[in-house]
Motif scaffolding. Structure first.
Motif: not given
Length: 178
Positions: A34-40, A76-81
């Motif tokens: 539930n947080v938006a990181p700079e790099d996902a 899958l390369e990046a995660l989505d909130v």
């Protein structure tokens, strides 16, 4: 502060990052954040798990395998909130993700008929009925995670079952008629 002899309220728009810590057990874990990181990207978000994390799967964005020093590889390369992920762990560990708290009001989770792998976006623990208040439930819709489940029994009863609350870091499967 004062200006020209008049008092003015000091208005500050402070934005700060928070840490979400997710305790992971050996085997399969259903996680979300539930947080938006700079790099996902997987290599950045899951780096602290090193080789204790072996595989991750999403419902619609693919899968990836951890190749240790070579990093994560797969579709899958990046995660989505807004999504839940299934993460396979060889051993227990704690994953800490740092980022800005997600604005729940402006981050909708799109649902389709059938099972949806969804995240949990609020910053605190909520009862299932409160957490799913914006979901237009249909009789017998279901929500579950590895620890419990609940079924929607209409407006009068709401969500009923062994899953009483939802917490940050947890992932869920929501079956809706839509």
């Amino acid at each position: 502060y004062q200006h020209g002899g008049l008092d003015y309220p000091l208005v500050l728009n402070i934005s700060t990052t928070v840490d979400l810590s997710i305790n992971l057990s050996a085997g399969w874990n259903w996680i979300s954040f539930n947080v938006a990181p700079e790099d996902a990207s997987l290599d950045v978000l899951l780096s602290e798990l090193s080789e204790s994390a072996s595989f991750i799967a999403s419902q619609s964005s693919g899968i990836a395998t951890n190749y240790g020093e070579w990093g994560w590889a797969g579709s899958l390369e990046a995660l989505d909130v807004t999504q839940m992920y299934r993460l396979d762990m060889a051993s227990a560990a704690t994953l800490t993700i740092t980022g800005m708290p997600v604005d729940v009001a402006t981050t909708p989770i799109n649902l389709s008929a059938g099972w949806n792998w969804i995240s949990y976006l609020p910053q605190g623990i909520l009862a299932v009925n409160d957490a799913l208040a914006t979901v237009t439930g249909t009789l017998n819709d279901q929500i579950k995670n590895p620890n419990g489940s609940a079924v929607y029994y209409g407006e009068e009863y709401g969500w009923v079952g062994s899953l009483g609350s939802m917490s940050p870091g947890e992932g869920f499967m929501l079956n809706v008629a839509v």
